[in-house]
Write a protein that holds these residues in place. Sequence first.
Motif, PDB file in Angstrom:
ATOM      1  N   ASN A 281       9.648  18.139  -0.391  1.00 30.01           N
ATOM      2  CA  ASN A 281       9.601  16.927  -0.075  1.00 30.01           C
ATOM      3  C   ASN A 281       9.497  15.883  -0.805  1.00 30.01           C
ATOM      4  OD1 ASN A 281       9.554  14.751   1.677  1.00 30.01           O
ATOM      5  ND2 ASN A 281       9.017  15.827   3.544  1.00 30.01           N
ATOM      6  N   LEU A 282      10.455  14.934  -0.819  1.00 28.86           N
ATOM      7  CA  LEU A 282      10.112  13.731  -1.746  1.00 28.86           C
ATOM      8  C   LEU A 282       8.738  13.067  -1.646  1.00 28.86           C
ATOM      9  CD1 LEU A 282      13.927  12.355  -1.963  1.00 28.86           C
ATOM     10  CD2 LEU A 282      12.697  13.798  -3.721  1.00 28.86           C
ATOM     11  N   ALA A 283       8.575  13.136  -0.318  1.00 30.73           N
ATOM     12  CA  ALA A 283       7.192  12.263  -0.079  1.00 30.73           C
ATOM     13  C   ALA A 283       5.859  13.098  -0.339  1.00 30.73           C
ATOM     14  CB  ALA A 283       7.332  11.863   1.362  1.00 30.73           C
ATOM     15  N   ARG A 284       5.951  14.079  -1.129  1.00 31.80           N
ATOM     16  CA  ARG A 284       4.795  14.993  -0.969  1.00 31.80           C
ATOM     17  C   ARG A 284       3.890  14.400  -2.171  1.00 31.80           C
ATOM     18  NH1 ARG A 284       3.935  21.422  -1.437  1.00 31.80           N
ATOM     19  NH2 ARG A 284       3.662  20.971   0.853  1.00 31.80           N
ATOM     20  N   TRP A 285       4.481  13.470  -3.143  1.00 27.84           N
ATOM     21  CA  TRP A 285       3.412  12.895  -3.878  1.00 27.84           C
ATOM     22  C   TRP A 285       2.636  11.868  -3.308  1.00 27.84           C
ATOM     23  CZ3 TRP A 285       3.177   7.680  -4.443  1.00 27.84           C
ATOM     24  CH2 TRP A 285       4.202   6.883  -4.189  1.00 27.84           C
ATOM     25  N   GLN A 286       3.141  11.394  -2.085  1.00 32.53           N
ATOM     26  CA  GLN A 286       2.243  10.368  -1.378  1.00 32.53           C
ATOM     27  C   GLN A 286       1.019  11.344  -0.873  1.00 32.53           C
ATOM     28  OE1 GLN A 286       4.787   8.722   1.252  1.00 32.53           O
ATOM     29  NE2 GLN A 286       5.815   7.308  -0.137  1.00 32.53           N
ATOM     30  N   LEU A 287       1.381  12.411  -0.253  1.00 29.05           N
ATOM     31  CA  LEU A 287       0.439  13.374   0.304  1.00 29.05           C
ATOM     32  C   LEU A 287      -0.607  13.740  -0.776  1.00 29.05           C
ATOM     33  CD1 LEU A 287      -0.091  14.617   3.099  1.00 29.05           C
ATOM     34  CD2 LEU A 287       1.042  16.584   2.209  1.00 29.05           C
ATOM     35  N   ALA A 288      -0.015  13.971  -2.182  1.00 36.13           N
ATOM     36  CA  ALA A 288      -0.883  14.270  -3.214  1.00 36.13           C
ATOM     37  C   ALA A 288      -1.852  13.368  -3.568  1.00 36.13           C
ATOM     38  CB  ALA A 288      -0.353  14.761  -4.394  1.00 36.13           C
ATOM     39  N   PHE A 289      -1.254  12.205  -3.513  1.00 35.45           N
ATOM     40  CA  PHE A 289      -2.166  10.977  -3.684  1.00 35.45           C
ATOM     41  C   PHE A 289      -3.323  10.895  -2.728  1.00 35.45           C
ATOM     42  CE2 PHE A 289      -3.563   6.442  -3.733  1.00 35.45           C
ATOM     43  CZ  PHE A 289      -3.483   6.146  -4.923  1.00 35.45           C
TER      44      PHE A 289
END
Length: 374
Positions: A281-289
């Motif tokens: 998911n392209l938004a996974r980096w936000q989850l990682a943050f």
Amino acid sequence: MLKNLLHSARQRYQVWRLAIAWGLGLLMVLGLGLPSQAHWADLAVADIQIENQNVNMNLTVPTGLFAQFDDDKNQQLSVEEVTKYQQELQKFLSEKIQLTAAKVKYDTLVVSSTTAKKLSSNLVATPDTHSNLLLQYQWAQPINQLQMNYDLFVPGVNTARCLAQVFRDGRVDNIVFTPISKNAALIDAPILQQITSFVGLGIEHIFTGYDHILFLVSLLMLGGSLGYLIKVVTAFSISHSITLSLAVLNIVSVPSRWVEIIIALSIGYIAAENLWRKEPNLARWQLAFGFGLIHGLGFSSALQELELPRNNLVVSLISFSAGIEIGQISIVLLTYVCLSYLRRFPWDLTIRRLISVGVIVMSAIWFCERAFIG
């Protein structure tokens, strides 16, 4: 036709066998053979005071290293035991801890018992595992140069270390001794010595932080391009660096138990998400943050326990963070290579999902340990 079916069945069997082996190996190695987080059973702490011709070392070490002197086998050297075996202890310690001032060995060494001191938040809960000793060294001439060789480690334990704080003329230096880094200058220690000590501590912390490793692996389990994976990991790195710094500087304080509980839940959530998503998911980096902010508080525990003085805290913090990043990059590259190899199999999605199930089980075990036991 039959030959093709047999070949397909054989290939499917090989893939499933590989998946089962990975899943069981994950549970056995990470769940049963290793602790849920880095522990301090093999940690020693040395407070070293240098004054004129004298060096006083307040040493807190695992009592198992002195098992031959622990008569009552209570995992703690008493005043009576230290007095009884004083000569033997002095001989033993003179072999394991060598101090030389301008290449001249000390004239006298006196070993005595001392009152318990705070070693770390973990060890305060289990003080019976360590003993406190006072080592008093004396030279005939004033000390201007001082080298230390520290070789008092739990045998066969690569993560064993001694965290030393050296006090002299109002200056405080921090040094980390390990089985592969046993020598250090105690007077006018070069800044590179401190940097390499804490870079090594950071690398060790990430490689022994098995929960952080599983979180990283789970983040990358859905695959994606190398650029995408770098974006996700960069977000995680930036966020955990923020909270690591804030916690070490005592700007943010969160009970460590709650931090460890949330870390366990974050691992489970990411692994569970891997079960219903087929593509990243392209938004996974936000989850990682977001989760990285919590993991940074977990990373900070290693430095907070050292109670580092303010005068060289920045160097220690930056060096420790660099070590974490070096270890993290190594894990990411290895994971990327493994995931690329898995794509050769037609059942790679099944394998990745089975691994994610294993991670969910581990996160549940860690959650129960941290929420209801520890």
